[in-house]
Design an enzyme around this catalytic site. Structure first.
Site, short mmCIF file in Angstrom:
data_model
loop_
_atom_site.label_atom_id
_atom_site.label_comp_id
_atom_site.label_asym_id
_atom_site.label_seq_id
_atom_site.Cartn_x
_atom_site.Cartn_y
_atom_site.Cartn_z
N LYS A 22 0.83 -1.21 0.00
CA LYS A 22 0.00 0.00 0.00
C LYS A 22 0.87 1.26 0.00
O LYS A 22 0.60 2.23 -0.72
CB LYS A 22 -0.91 0.00 1.23
CG LYS A 22 -1.63 1.32 1.47
CD LYS A 22 -2.35 1.33 2.80
CE LYS A 22 -1.46 1.58 3.98
NZ LYS A 22 -1.32 2.99 4.34
N ASN A 23 1.92 1.25 0.80
CA ASN A 23 2.75 2.44 0.94
C ASN A 23 3.66 2.69 -0.26
O ASN A 23 4.29 3.74 -0.34
CB ASN A 23 3.58 2.37 2.23
CG ASN A 23 2.72 2.54 3.47
OD1 ASN A 23 1.61 3.07 3.40
ND2 ASN A 23 3.21 2.08 4.60
N ARG A 96 -3.74 9.53 5.43
CA ARG A 96 -2.58 10.39 5.62
C ARG A 96 -1.87 10.72 4.31
O ARG A 96 -1.23 11.75 4.19
CB ARG A 96 -1.59 9.70 6.56
CG ARG A 96 -2.06 9.63 8.00
CD ARG A 96 -1.76 10.93 8.72
NE ARG A 96 -2.15 10.86 10.12
CZ ARG A 96 -1.86 11.80 11.00
NH1 ARG A 96 -1.20 12.87 10.64
NH2 ARG A 96 -2.25 11.69 12.26
N CYS A 120 -4.64 7.58 10.49
CA CYS A 120 -4.55 7.03 11.84
C CYS A 120 -4.10 8.09 12.84
O CYS A 120 -3.24 8.91 12.54
CB CYS A 120 -3.55 5.87 11.86
SG CYS A 120 -4.10 4.39 11.00
N ARG A 125 2.29 13.93 11.96
CA ARG A 125 3.12 13.73 10.78
C ARG A 125 3.11 15.06 10.05
O ARG A 125 2.41 15.26 9.07
CB ARG A 125 2.54 12.64 9.88
CG ARG A 125 2.42 11.28 10.56
CD ARG A 125 2.19 10.18 9.55
NE ARG A 125 1.31 9.16 10.09
CZ ARG A 125 1.03 8.03 9.47
NH1 ARG A 125 1.52 7.77 8.30
NH2 ARG A 125 0.21 7.15 10.02
N PRO A 126 3.88 16.03 10.55
CA PRO A 126 3.79 17.39 10.04
C PRO A 126 4.15 17.47 8.56
O PRO A 126 5.07 16.81 8.08
CB PRO A 126 4.79 18.17 10.90
CG PRO A 126 5.73 17.14 11.44
CD PRO A 126 4.91 15.91 11.61
N ILE A 127 3.39 18.31 7.86
CA ILE A 127 3.59 18.49 6.44
C ILE A 127 4.54 19.66 6.17
O ILE A 127 4.83 19.98 5.03
CB ILE A 127 2.22 18.71 5.76
CG1 ILE A 127 2.31 18.47 4.24
CG2 ILE A 127 1.67 20.10 6.08
CD1 ILE A 127 0.98 18.53 3.53
N ASP A 128 5.06 20.26 7.24
CA ASP A 128 5.88 21.46 7.06
C ASP A 128 7.14 21.20 6.25
O ASP A 128 7.63 22.09 5.54
CB ASP A 128 6.25 22.08 8.41
CG ASP A 128 7.02 21.13 9.31
OD1 ASP A 128 6.62 19.96 9.40
OD2 ASP A 128 8.01 21.55 9.92
N LEU A 129 7.67 19.97 6.30
CA LEU A 129 8.88 19.66 5.52
C LEU A 129 8.57 19.63 4.03
O LEU A 129 9.40 20.02 3.21
CB LEU A 129 9.49 18.34 5.98
CG LEU A 129 9.95 18.28 7.45
CD1 LEU A 129 10.53 16.92 7.78
CD2 LEU A 129 10.98 19.37 7.73
N ASP A 308 6.07 0.55 11.77
CA ASP A 308 4.85 -0.14 11.37
C ASP A 308 4.81 -1.60 11.81
O ASP A 308 3.81 -2.28 11.62
CB ASP A 308 4.66 -0.06 9.84
CG ASP A 308 4.08 1.27 9.40
OD1 ASP A 308 3.72 2.09 10.27
OD2 ASP A 308 3.98 1.49 8.18
N ILE A 330 9.60 6.95 16.43
CA ILE A 330 9.08 7.62 15.24
C ILE A 330 7.83 8.44 15.55
O ILE A 330 7.76 9.63 15.25
CB ILE A 330 8.79 6.61 14.12
CG1 ILE A 330 10.03 5.71 13.87
CG2 ILE A 330 8.39 7.34 12.84
CD1 ILE A 330 11.27 6.45 13.45
N ARG A 400 -7.79 -0.71 5.72
CA ARG A 400 -7.04 0.35 5.03
C ARG A 400 -5.74 -0.17 4.45
O ARG A 400 -5.25 0.36 3.44
CB ARG A 400 -6.73 1.52 5.98
CG ARG A 400 -7.92 2.40 6.31
CD ARG A 400 -7.48 3.60 7.13
NE ARG A 400 -6.31 4.21 6.52
CZ ARG A 400 -5.17 4.44 7.16
NH1 ARG A 400 -5.02 4.11 8.43
NH2 ARG A 400 -4.15 5.00 6.54
#
Length: 426
Positions: A22-23, A96, A120, A125-129, A308, A330, A400
């Protein structure tokens, strides 16, 4: 709402097949945005997140056909026209990976509007990067009303040094860089197999990428990409979950259609616990012979032990003689399965990012609640050995990321069935 009913006590015997990752599939589907031509992806898992991604692409104007019958694990995508380059909240609120369309959208169309990610509740899981990298490449970023908007005439190559290793950030900016003007140098990149899989697909589309799978990736932008046919990697987390299933049940299980090279850290830790593993080219035979031994574990970025797999390893640790100390490096909120495992008789105490598991405890059936994708898997594993009949609620989380897990486990001897509304064509 779907539930699983699991009666424990059966060793798992036989062969179980691993689906596509999936990933890997999600970023590869997003990469189809980068070309007007047809993209064919094979070994696509039939899971909820893939269906969400299909709806997302179609809402933007793409055509996205999921195969049926013999081609049921294939999807054909064509983004000839992207009439609405927006990832709407109603579609992506459960996933996500919605941020993965940000880079390819702004690279292809010069504009992207993306709802802040859902999925989840395992921590930030910041999107700032992602945003910092796009700004370095010349995009103007605005945020309001729960949406992120990026605009540019054309992205330009840049030197991007990630403050923190991020898989989705690496993937998102890699997709942006392949159509940027000039060279992009990315440092402190994620090295996961999913990044390498995406890079292989992009290279097949005509991108110029060096260093994928290392901490430094160099991209020379091109003006246009072509269509491609690409096969998705096997799911290393599903494979790892089945390895633990074989070990915890005391079975003799052949985990087939996997890539053992992607599982080195998991294999090493299971062997430390006394699990016998026979590793082949694309399969691993797992046997649990004698008592399992406790082992400490800490999650780290690839090639270390994956976050995971932390919940699944914790389920195994409840059956290992001695005390295991598990450290989650993590995500800050990834111990939500602990209370449910303790309800089943486990002896686990949490202090911050560390969980201490006193093993060798028999587990008992209970009604438990699934809180996220991998926590769901750990509860299924615990239920396989619990005394009596365990009922798992909210198993839509496991749908999922695991393809028909109850059917696969039932095929190797597990007593597991689904109750409630059926998802997909089961």
């Amino acid at each position: 709402m779907d539930k699983f009913v699991v009666r424990g006590g059966n060793p798992l015997l036989g062969t179980i097949k691993v689906s596509g990752a999936k990933n890997s599939a999600l970023p590869c589907m997003a990469a189809a945005i980068l070309t007007e031509e047809e993209v064919v992806l094979e070994n696509i898992p039939q899971v909820r997140d893939i269906e969400t991604e299909r709806k997302l692409l179609e809402s933007m104007g793409a055509t996205c056909e999921l195969g049926y019958g013999r081609a049921q694990h294939r999807t054909t995508i064509q983004c000839a026209v992207l009439s609405d380059p927006e990832a709407k909240y109603e579609i992506v609120k459960t996933m996500r990976a919605s941020s993965l369309v940000l880079g390819p959208l702004v690279a292809r169309t010069g504009m992207a509007r993306v709802a802040a990610p859902g999925g989840c509740a395992i921590g930030g899981r910041p999107i700032d990067l992602h945003l910092k990298g796009l700004e370095l490449m010349g995009a103007k970023i605005t945020q309001e009303h729960g949406y992120i908007e990026a605009r540019t005439d054309r992205l330009k190559g840049a030197h991007i040094l990630f403050d923190k290793i991020t898989v989705t950030g690496t993937e998102d900016l890699l997709m942006a860089a392949v159509l940027a003007d000039g060279e992009t140098l990315m440092e402190n990149c994620a090295q996961e197999p999913e990044v390498t899989d995406l890079a292989a697909m992009l290279t097949g589309m005509g991108a110029h990428i060096e260093g994928a799978g290392t901490s430094t990736i160099r991209v020379q932008g091109v003006s246009k990409l072509n269509g491609v046919k690409h096969r998705i990697n096997p799911d290393r987390i599903e494979a790892g979950t089945f390895l633990v299933a074989g070990a915890i049940s005391g079975g003799d299980l052949n985990v087939d259609c996997c890539n053992p090279k992607h599982l080195a850290a998991v294999i090493a830790k299971l062997e430390e616990c006394g699990v016998r593993l026979d590793v082949g080219k694309d399969s691993i035979r797992v046997r649990s012979e004698g008592k399992l031994k406790a082992a400490d574990m800490a999650t780290v970025e690839y090639p270390g032990f994956p976050t995971d797999m932390q919940a699944q390893f914790m389920a195994l640790a409840t059956q290992c003689e001695g005390t295991s100390v598990i450290t989650e490096n993590i995500f800050e909120n990834r111990f939500m399965h602990v209370s449910e495992l303790n309800r089943m008789g486990a002896n686990i105490k949490v202090d911050g990012r560390t969980a201490t598991v006193r093993g060798g405890t028999p587990l008992q059936s209970a009604a438990v609640m699934c809180s996220d994708l991998r926590a769901s898997a750990s509860l299924v594993l615990a239920a396989l050995i619990a005394d009596g009949e365990t009922i798992l609620d909210r198993v839509y989380h496991i749908d999922r990321g695991y393809e028909r897990i109850e059917e696969k486990l039932r095929g190797v001897g597990a007593q597991i069935r689904r109750m409630g509304e059926v998802f997909g064509k089961r």
